[in-house]
Design an enzyme around this catalytic site. Sequence first.
Site, PDB file in Angstrom:
ATOM      1  N   CYS A 167       7.344   0.642  12.064  1.00 43.20           N
ATOM      2  CA  CYS A 167       6.922   0.150  13.384  1.00 43.20           C
ATOM      3  C   CYS A 167       7.930  -0.806  14.024  1.00 43.20           C
ATOM      4  O   CYS A 167       8.141  -0.771  15.233  1.00 43.20           O
ATOM      5  CB  CYS A 167       5.539  -0.493  13.300  1.00 43.20           C
ATOM      6  SG  CYS A 167       5.386  -1.830  12.098  1.00 43.20           S
ATOM      7  N   ASP A 362       2.463   0.781  21.755  1.00 36.76           N
ATOM      8  CA  ASP A 362       2.117   0.796  20.341  1.00 36.76           C
ATOM      9  C   ASP A 362       2.804   1.959  19.620  1.00 36.76           C
ATOM     10  O   ASP A 362       2.569   3.121  19.958  1.00 36.76           O
ATOM     11  CB  ASP A 362       0.599   0.925  20.204  1.00 36.76           C
ATOM     12  CG  ASP A 362       0.124   0.766  18.768  1.00 36.76           C
ATOM     13  OD1 ASP A 362       0.972   0.561  17.884  1.00 36.76           O
ATOM     14  OD2 ASP A 362      -1.098   0.855  18.540  1.00 36.76           O
ATOM     15  N   HIS A 364       2.268   2.924  16.583  1.00 36.47           N
ATOM     16  CA  HIS A 364       1.480   3.354  15.418  1.00 36.47           C
ATOM     17  C   HIS A 364       0.710   4.651  15.644  1.00 36.47           C
ATOM     18  O   HIS A 364      -0.401   4.817  15.155  1.00 36.47           O
ATOM     19  CB  HIS A 364       0.516   2.241  15.008  1.00 36.47           C
ATOM     20  CG  HIS A 364       1.190   0.986  14.577  1.00 36.47           C
ATOM     21  ND1 HIS A 364       1.525  -0.022  15.469  1.00 36.47           N
ATOM     22  CD2 HIS A 364       1.632   0.573  13.365  1.00 36.47           C
ATOM     23  CE1 HIS A 364       2.127  -0.999  14.817  1.00 36.47           C
ATOM     24  NE2 HIS A 364       2.205  -0.663  13.535  1.00 36.47           N
TER      25      HIS A 364
END
Length: 472
Positions: A167, A362, A364
Amino acid sequence: MKNIPDRTDTNSTDSPDRVRGSICSEAGPSNRKFLKSSLWSGFLVSAFSVFDTHSESKVPQKKNKETSTGNHSWTATVKRVMNGGSMRRIQERVLGYKTNISTSVSDIWLLGVCYKICLEDPSQEPVHSSGYATFSEDFSSRILMTYRKGFVSIGDSKYTSDVNWGCMLRSSQMLVAQALLVHRLGRHWRKPLHQPYDQDYIEILHMFGDSEDSLFSIHNLLKAGESYALAPGSWVGPYAMCRSWETLARCKIEKNEPEDKLFPLAIYIVSGDEDGERGGAPVLCIEDASRVCSEFSRNQVDWSPLLLLVPLVLGLDKVNPRYLPLLAATFTFPQSLGILGGRPGASTYLIGVQDEKVFYLDPHEVQQTVNISKHNLEADTSSYHCNAIRQIPLESIDPSLAIGFYCRDKDDFDDFCSRASELATESNGAPLFTITEARSPKSSSTSRTPEADSFDAVNDTEGSAQDDWQLL
């Protein structure tokens, strides 16, 4: 948002058609341990992949066509549910998020651009205002980098995916991609509604493909960061990430002629007297920045486009509240590239602020690897953008972070230094960083306590996650 000066007030009108997203606002700081969040995240990611495995398995030859078709239909239906918005909302709730719609009419600052939310009548929802529509179009035009699966293995490892550990790498790719967008297409560029796309836009995406042939791939980043403990399967912190980008840029520049411009930006890491790893007020030295630009151009010009990276540690378990207004104010700088940050152990790319909440992209989400040819102007680039607008309380972000800025030329750099100096003056003795003309003789720095970089973790075996942390 309070106490942020109106430095830029620009609403883009590049396109009459606006892309509308929805705001997902996370709950405030939670007492949950990261272990619980990590385990649930791993479970949910695994649940999504179960159906990929099932759909690829062979059907026994004795089963008739009707049974095979039924199984395929059932699998496809469940996959749609698992990948749909409902399942994502369930996932967010399990991980401690709260979904709602923003009702704030405060100004939104997105990477140096201000969007005013003006309601035509009292009954109108803020998300239906023209100001929010232009903000949404800007947000969805930013490049998204996420977990990918199915790429060529990294170096000598067996890793063909960066799920559960990449990440910070992906967040840093988004920041550098934004710098390249501004450098080549300008801050007010928006993704076109129709193909063919801009050549520069496609070339930028090509640079971030998941193979060694792509300049800024995860493969090349990990290789460049070996001296900073970057390795497949390991989490990494903002400081090591910034230094890895500096190393990668230097290697590429040394191997090519100046006119090739494979990496068009000089990189300057703003650090303290002790090189900024652990404590010490970061100092931007103008003489050092000038030297970096000169070396970048091999002394052919006095100044070069400059990417500034400022790694910081602003507290122990959470950001010291005195720094929150200063962090929010950086989004008002025209040179803003956002912040590498997020929750402990879960890096995101913070790109805007409204009131006490920050907007973020994001990484993820697990997607299949896509390597875009730099000549394919008709390429499908949908996996590199996001229409779902999410917020997180600024006070809940991890204290280990890195701020990015892009200065196109010397005048832009001087403007940045003026704004940063003003912000430091207003900090009541606790600036994020300071500006100096020349570096002073080496002296001790005690303005901050050395802190652990909470994005750093020990090596992990593929497909599992551990919760031990390490210092770089």
